[in-house]
Scaffold this motif. Structure first.
Motif, PDB file in Angstrom:
ATOM      1  N   GLU A   1      -3.105   3.411   5.478  1.00 58.04           N
ATOM      2  CA  GLU A   1      -4.193   3.987   4.698  1.00 58.04           C
ATOM      3  C   GLU A   1      -3.758   4.048   3.242  1.00 58.04           C
ATOM      4  OE1 GLU A   1      -6.933   8.057   4.444  1.00 58.04           O
ATOM      5  OE2 GLU A   1      -5.435   7.819   6.037  1.00 58.04           O
ATOM      6  N   TYR A   2      -4.596   3.489   2.370  1.00 56.37           N
ATOM      7  CA  TYR A   2      -4.297   3.446   0.945  1.00 56.37           C
ATOM      8  C   TYR A   2      -5.382   4.207   0.178  1.00 56.37           C
ATOM      9  CZ  TYR A   2      -1.480  -0.582   2.455  1.00 56.37           C
ATOM     10  OH  TYR A   2      -0.588  -1.407   3.104  1.00 56.37           O
ATOM     11  N   ARG A   3      -4.950   5.012  -0.769  1.00 55.62           N
ATOM     12  CA  ARG A   3      -5.871   5.686  -1.684  1.00 55.62           C
ATOM     13  C   ARG A   3      -5.374   5.409  -3.102  1.00 55.62           C
ATOM     14  NH1 ARG A   3      -8.248  11.160   1.177  1.00 55.62           N
ATOM     15  NH2 ARG A   3      -8.202  10.369   3.322  1.00 55.62           N
TER      16      ARG A   3
ATOM     17  N   THR B   1      -0.541   4.266  -5.909  1.00 58.29           N
ATOM     18  CA  THR B   1      -1.402   4.526  -4.762  1.00 58.29           C
ATOM     19  C   THR B   1      -0.747   5.486  -3.781  1.00 58.29           C
ATOM     20  OG1 THR B   1      -2.628   3.478  -2.939  1.00 58.29           O
ATOM     21  CG2 THR B   1      -0.509   2.523  -3.483  1.00 58.29           C
ATOM     22  N   TRP B   2      -1.562   6.306  -3.139  1.00 61.45           N
ATOM     23  CA  TRP B   2      -1.121   7.065  -1.976  1.00 61.45           C
ATOM     24  C   TRP B   2      -1.096   6.118  -0.777  1.00 61.45           C
ATOM     25  CZ3 TRP B   2       0.705  11.813  -2.670  1.00 61.45           C
ATOM     26  CH2 TRP B   2       0.247  12.586  -3.742  1.00 61.45           C
ATOM     27  N   VAL B   3      -0.167   6.338   0.138  1.00 68.05           N
ATOM     28  CA  VAL B   3      -0.079   5.473   1.309  1.00 68.05           C
ATOM     29  C   VAL B   3       0.520   6.261   2.470  1.00 68.05           C
ATOM     30  CG1 VAL B   3       2.194   4.581   0.600  1.00 68.05           C
ATOM     31  CG2 VAL B   3       0.782   3.247   2.184  1.00 68.05           C
ATOM     32  N   ARG B   4       0.049   5.943   3.679  1.00 70.06           N
ATOM     33  CA  ARG B   4       0.662   6.472   4.895  1.00 70.06           C
ATOM     34  C   ARG B   4       0.258   5.578   6.055  1.00 70.06           C
ATOM     35  NH1 ARG B   4      -2.682  12.008   6.572  1.00 70.06           N
ATOM     36  NH2 ARG B   4      -4.742  11.044   6.784  1.00 70.06           N
TER      37      ARG B   4
ATOM     38  N   THR C   1       3.074  -1.563   0.316  1.00 69.78           N
ATOM     39  CA  THR C   1       2.100  -1.716  -0.764  1.00 69.78           C
ATOM     40  C   THR C   1       2.274  -3.073  -1.428  1.00 69.78           C
ATOM     41  OG1 THR C   1       2.160   0.675  -1.100  1.00 69.78           O
ATOM     42  CG2 THR C   1       1.246  -0.639  -2.873  1.00 69.78           C
ATOM     43  N   TRP C   2       1.193  -3.632  -1.937  1.00 72.50           N
ATOM     44  CA  TRP C   2       1.195  -4.947  -2.559  1.00 72.50           C
ATOM     45  C   TRP C   2       2.112  -4.970  -3.786  1.00 72.50           C
ATOM     46  CZ3 TRP C   2      -2.804  -1.605  -1.859  1.00 72.50           C
ATOM     47  CH2 TRP C   2      -3.232  -0.884  -2.976  1.00 72.50           C
TER      48      TRP C   2
ATOM     49  N   TYR D   1      10.060 -15.642  -9.888  1.00 71.97           N
ATOM     50  CA  TYR D   1      10.650 -14.478  -9.231  1.00 71.97           C
ATOM     51  C   TYR D   1      10.380 -13.237 -10.073  1.00 71.97           C
ATOM     52  CZ  TYR D   1      13.193 -17.875  -6.414  1.00 71.97           C
ATOM     53  OH  TYR D   1      13.509 -18.910  -5.570  1.00 71.97           O
ATOM     54  N   ALA D   2      10.013 -12.150  -9.417  1.00 71.79           N
ATOM     55  CA  ALA D   2       9.766 -10.888 -10.103  1.00 71.79           C
ATOM     56  C   ALA D   2      10.691  -9.819  -9.534  1.00 71.79           C
ATOM     57  CB  ALA D   2       8.315 -10.457  -9.940  1.00 71.79           C
ATOM     58  N   VAL D   3      11.274  -9.032 -10.412  1.00 71.13           N
ATOM     59  CA  VAL D   3      12.083  -7.880 -10.004  1.00 71.13           C
ATOM     60  C   VAL D   3      11.227  -6.637 -10.190  1.00 71.13           C
ATOM     61  CG1 VAL D   3      14.150  -6.525 -10.415  1.00 71.13           C
ATOM     62  CG2 VAL D   3      14.220  -9.017 -10.662  1.00 71.13           C
ATOM     63  N   GLU D   4      11.054  -5.904  -9.103  1.00 69.86           N
ATOM     64  CA  GLU D   4      10.127  -4.759  -9.110  1.00 69.86           C
ATOM     65  C   GLU D   4      10.850  -3.492  -8.674  1.00 69.86           C
ATOM     66  OE1 GLU D   4       6.160  -3.458  -6.592  1.00 69.86           O
ATOM     67  OE2 GLU D   4       6.338  -5.536  -7.265  1.00 69.86           O
ATOM     68  N   ARG D   5      10.558  -2.394  -9.357  1.00 72.48           N
ATOM     69  CA  ARG D   5      11.062  -1.090  -8.948  1.00 72.48           C
ATOM     70  C   ARG D   5       9.934  -0.311  -8.301  1.00 72.48           C
ATOM     71  NH1 ARG D   5      13.361   3.518 -12.984  1.00 72.48           N
ATOM     72  NH2 ARG D   5      11.139   3.899 -13.313  1.00 72.48           N
ATOM     73  N   ARG D   6      10.235   0.312  -7.164  1.00 66.82           N
ATOM     74  CA  ARG D   6       9.253   1.100  -6.429  1.00 66.82           C
ATOM     75  C   ARG D   6       9.816   2.497  -6.166  1.00 66.82           C
ATOM     76  NH1 ARG D   6       6.225  -2.699  -2.027  1.00 66.82           N
ATOM     77  NH2 ARG D   6       5.569  -4.344  -3.474  1.00 66.82           N
ATOM     78  N   GLU D   7       8.921   3.467  -6.119  1.00 62.57           N
ATOM     79  CA  GLU D   7       9.307   4.854  -5.860  1.00 62.57           C
ATOM     80  C   GLU D   7       8.359   5.443  -4.813  1.00 62.57           C
ATOM     81  OE1 GLU D   7       8.593   6.540  -9.662  1.00 62.57           O
ATOM     82  OE2 GLU D   7       9.841   5.046 -10.691  1.00 62.57           O
TER      83      GLU D   7
END
Length: 263
Positions: free
Chosen positions: A146-148, A165-168, A188-189, A237-243
């Protein structure tokens, strides 16, 4: 109903060797989405440690190829067990080929009580004030989440390569643990989708995750806030940081990924 814990827990058949039945329906392209593979590796790594005080702190992994629906083998090895830290390697093998592998660090809390955090917590629109996205059928696995969305939508041609985004999991995970958080970090995308005008096939090739336990104070059905940003992109190539953050503004996981644009 989907029991994510059961689906991602390999069966022990011999010391250091497990079997796995990869279910259909969790694909991103031809293979299971990376978060599924990584959750399996985390559970295999954790199975080698009996000390409950040693939590997974760090995971480094490479996703070498697609994990197809059907049988697979999971091989696990303790590289070293010290007085306070255990290092474990695990790999998923399918039809004689290594599909993914990871090294996990499980360690007890230290006596140093210093607490630092230089990352500014997000201030998102509350979960209950954001309408959920309609059930997603692309990629295939997204229907289980579920994504918000509070930031730019994918393929909206936004000016910044970010995701907010919220996700669960849907239905909620039976328990919020390291494997679930690992999967959620990848659910998440890519942030690069926000600036793209149309879909393009991509895949994570390397994945590094730091976790900040304990997690038992967070409810299993709690939504978590995902914030992602492309740091550098070049040569496909992409380097991405996620939290991943709780509703109370507590950081649970920090993730770096190298994501390849396939074509």
């Amino acid at each position: 109903m989907v029991d994510f814990v059961a689906l991602t827990t390999p069966r022990v058949v011999a010391p250091g060797r497990c079997s796995l039945d990869v279910p259909d329906g969790w694909q991103q392209g031809r293979g299971a989405f990376g978060g599924f593979c990584l959750a399996v590796l985390v559970r295999a790594i954790e199975s080698m440690e009996d000390d409950a005080e040693r939590s997974l702190r760090s995971l480094t992994a490479e996703l070498c190829g697609p994990l197809l629906a059907g049988p697979a083998e999971v091989l696990v090895e303790v590289l070293r067990r010290g007085s306070g830290m255990t290092t474990v390697a695990a790999r998923i093998v399918q039809e004689g080929t290594v599909i993914s592998h990871a090294v996990g660090i499980l360690a007890r809390s230290r006596t140093d009580t210093t607490t630092l955090r230089t990352i500014t917590p997000p201030r998102p629109t509350p979960w209950n004030d954001v309408a959920p996205l309609p059930s997603q059928e692309w990629p295939t696995f997204a229907k289980f989440f579920e994504y918000r969305v509070t930031g730019p939508l994918p393929f909206s041609g936004h000016s910044s390569p970010v995701t907010e985004t919220w996700v669960r999991l849907r239905p909620p995970c039976p328990r919020l643990d390291a494997a679930y958080l690992t999967a959620l970090a990848d659910a998440t995308w890519p942030a690069s989708f926000s600036v793209m005008p149309e879909p393009r096939p991509v895949g994570t090739v390397s994945f590094t995750l730091q976790l900040f336990p304990p997690f038992d104070r967070v409810k299993p059905d709690a939504p978590l806030y995902h914030r992602g940003q492309v740091l550098v992109a070049a040569d496909g190539y992409a380097v991405e940081r996620r939290e991943l953050w709780t509703e109370d503004g507590e950081l649970l996981a920090l993730n770096h990924q190298t994501i390849a644009t396939i074509r």
